[in-house]
Design an enzyme around this catalytic site. Sequence first.
Site, PDB file in Angstrom:
ATOM      1  N   SER A  41      40.447  -8.173  38.969  1.00  0.00           N
ATOM      2  CA  SER A  41      40.329  -8.992  40.176  1.00  0.00           C
ATOM      3  C   SER A  41      39.268  -8.386  41.081  1.00  0.00           C
ATOM      4  O   SER A  41      38.562  -7.453  40.693  1.00  0.00           O
ATOM      5  CB  SER A  41      41.679  -9.045  40.901  1.00  0.00           C
ATOM      6  OG  SER A  41      42.001  -7.763  41.420  1.00  0.00           O
ATOM      7  N   GLU A  83      28.194 -16.048  35.953  1.00  0.00           N
ATOM      8  CA  GLU A  83      28.584 -16.621  34.656  1.00  0.00           C
ATOM      9  C   GLU A  83      27.674 -17.790  34.280  1.00  0.00           C
ATOM     10  O   GLU A  83      27.247 -17.912  33.122  1.00  0.00           O
ATOM     11  CB  GLU A  83      30.039 -17.094  34.711  1.00  0.00           C
ATOM     12  CG  GLU A  83      30.508 -17.692  33.397  1.00  0.00           C
ATOM     13  CD  GLU A  83      31.955 -18.165  33.421  1.00  0.00           C
ATOM     14  OE1 GLU A  83      32.485 -18.494  32.347  1.00  0.00           O
ATOM     15  OE2 GLU A  83      32.550 -18.213  34.514  1.00  0.00           O
ATOM     16  N   ASP A 100      38.451  11.643  24.619  1.00  0.00           N
ATOM     17  CA  ASP A 100      39.632  10.895  24.161  1.00  0.00           C
ATOM     18  C   ASP A 100      40.725  11.875  23.745  1.00  0.00           C
ATOM     19  O   ASP A 100      41.280  11.782  22.648  1.00  0.00           O
ATOM     20  CB  ASP A 100      39.240   9.980  22.996  1.00  0.00           C
ATOM     21  CG  ASP A 100      40.299   8.912  22.718  1.00  0.00           C
ATOM     22  OD1 ASP A 100      41.162   8.684  23.577  1.00  0.00           O
ATOM     23  OD2 ASP A 100      40.261   8.312  21.620  1.00  0.00           O
ATOM     24  N   HIS A 133      51.143  -9.959  39.109  1.00  0.00           N
ATOM     25  CA  HIS A 133      50.215 -10.633  38.196  1.00  0.00           C
ATOM     26  C   HIS A 133      50.709 -10.570  36.754  1.00  0.00           C
ATOM     27  O   HIS A 133      50.664 -11.562  36.021  1.00  0.00           O
ATOM     28  CB  HIS A 133      48.833  -9.979  38.292  1.00  0.00           C
ATOM     29  CG  HIS A 133      47.991 -10.486  39.419  1.00  0.00           C
ATOM     30  ND1 HIS A 133      47.413 -11.740  39.409  1.00  0.00           N
ATOM     31  CD2 HIS A 133      47.624  -9.914  40.592  1.00  0.00           C
ATOM     32  CE1 HIS A 133      46.713 -11.923  40.524  1.00  0.00           C
ATOM     33  NE2 HIS A 133      46.826 -10.826  41.260  1.00  0.00           N
ATOM     34  N   LYS A 188      43.550   2.607  11.646  1.00  0.00           N
ATOM     35  CA  LYS A 188      42.620   1.649  12.246  1.00  0.00           C
ATOM     36  C   LYS A 188      42.613   1.937  13.735  1.00  0.00           C
ATOM     37  O   LYS A 188      43.546   1.602  14.450  1.00  0.00           O
ATOM     38  CB  LYS A 188      43.047   0.208  11.985  1.00  0.00           C
ATOM     39  CG  LYS A 188      42.093  -0.830  12.591  1.00  0.00           C
ATOM     40  CD  LYS A 188      42.502  -2.232  12.223  1.00  0.00           C
ATOM     41  CE  LYS A 188      41.596  -3.269  12.879  1.00  0.00           C
ATOM     42  NZ  LYS A 188      40.180  -3.149  12.504  1.00  0.00           N
TER      43      LYS A 188
END
Length: 532
Positions: free
Chosen positions: A134, A181, A452, A115, A344
């Site tokens: 997917s 959707e 994190d 992919h 950032k």
Amino acid sequence: MIILISLGIEGTAEKTGVGIVDSDGNILAMAGKQLFPEEGGIHPRLAAEHHAEWIPKLIPQAIEESGLSYDDIDLISFSQGPGLGPALRIVATSARSLALSLNKPIIGVNHCIGHVEVGKLDTGAVNPVSLYVSGGNSQVIAYESGRYRIFGETLDIAIGNCLDHFGRETGLGHPGGPVIEKLAKQGSYIDLPYVVKGMDFSFSGLLSAALREAQKGTPMEDICFSLQETAFAMLVEVTERALSHTQKDEVMLCGGVSANSRLREMLKTMSEEHGAKFYMPEMKLCGDNGVMIAWLGLLMCNEFGPMKLEETEIIQKFRTDEVDIPWIDNTKTYLKLSDDLIAKGAESNIVKSSYLGEKAVLKDRIPKSYRIPEIDNKIRKARTKEEAKLLSDAKRAGVRTPVLYDIDLERKSILMEEIEGDMVKDILDEDLAFRIGQDIAKLHSADIIHGDITTSNIMLQNDNLVFIDFGLGRYSHLDEDKAVDLLVLKKALQSIDYNLAIKYFDCVLKGYGDESILNKIRDVESRGRYTH
């Protein structure tokens, strides 16, 4: 230069396809057929029967479309995994039979990497952070240290599976994504759980909550809107964090769920906010197809040569990061920050400041325009409050953190001590790794999940380790959450130097010292996150 031609056979789940591509990247043929189940999900046996019926028909169809003869084919490529076992076996058997009958070389390839590579071929992207979504897979993938690394992935079900399951359970039909959707365009927001754990995401709790709303009689348009907005915001947030961590300047969306226009819009918005280019391949190349298998087969064969027949067995849980990828151009373009910004990040801007004459930093949780305000405000406010508490509680647990000066819940910002020192990622050695493990154990003993833990979020100041950025932190007593917390660090180490990562992570675990958590880490890693 000799042009080689590859015929690729795909069939990891409900779709089967045959594609023909040459080594210049020209797509010569693309044929495919999808199984639509009458009820329920994709049954592995039915998928295998579907492929067994259609592959013999699609091969001559592709040959005819290409205008070539069978003699012109130089390589037979097939999807070796990951996927549904019975379906993969039909594909592999078909590929072997064709290779033997034509006396052509054969190669098996990783479906997920297919992919990414066909997306790069189609879009011209060079070295992107890819969001691959997917029915059976949800991964944030980026190239580092010789392989595609999985920076984030689902901890349970894939996003496509989540949408399809909701569609089946509520009578919307299969596949669920397109109907959801459509209904979402008329909906309003209702509160649903938003689950991001470190660099990974989880959809099973979100699915259960959405189904409960349906049982309560909540308007279907509202549930669809909220399910879609919540799930996609989770995916884009983790992609954003990977982009910030790797400092790449390209983002690519691929996989069947790319068909959703709202997901495309959100990922494009995030990319533009970071100054990165956004790519998405042509829609016919986003779903499972034979072209991506044919193209990856050529790339792999060019580097490693074809496989022996005995090497072509299927690999049902074939990890993206198990494959050497020597052909990538690892060029990176680093974005230039404005003078007032120290950093950032994915979540915040870090701005130079001061407090009573002391150097300080302002962590400003800026609004994310890719998220709807209802979700964005909820997350930013909750994380700001939680981070302030975690900074204090981590100190009580014996771990050094920046001194908290002020918190502004209206602005969603925190003013804190500036830590001047070295980032651990620049100076890491075995002793530091051991000490990091000891400090993580202190956090976890207080049921603090950092959320994190990367080598960019640990500093060394005057020989003292300082843990910063608890922005994704939370409290949990669960061994699973503590194991996932440590695995975030493992992925961060792998992104710096994969060969050293194992050694350093072993040192972290020795410092950590809790055997029950170490067993849970092995359990989480061994599951294989694929839902096929």
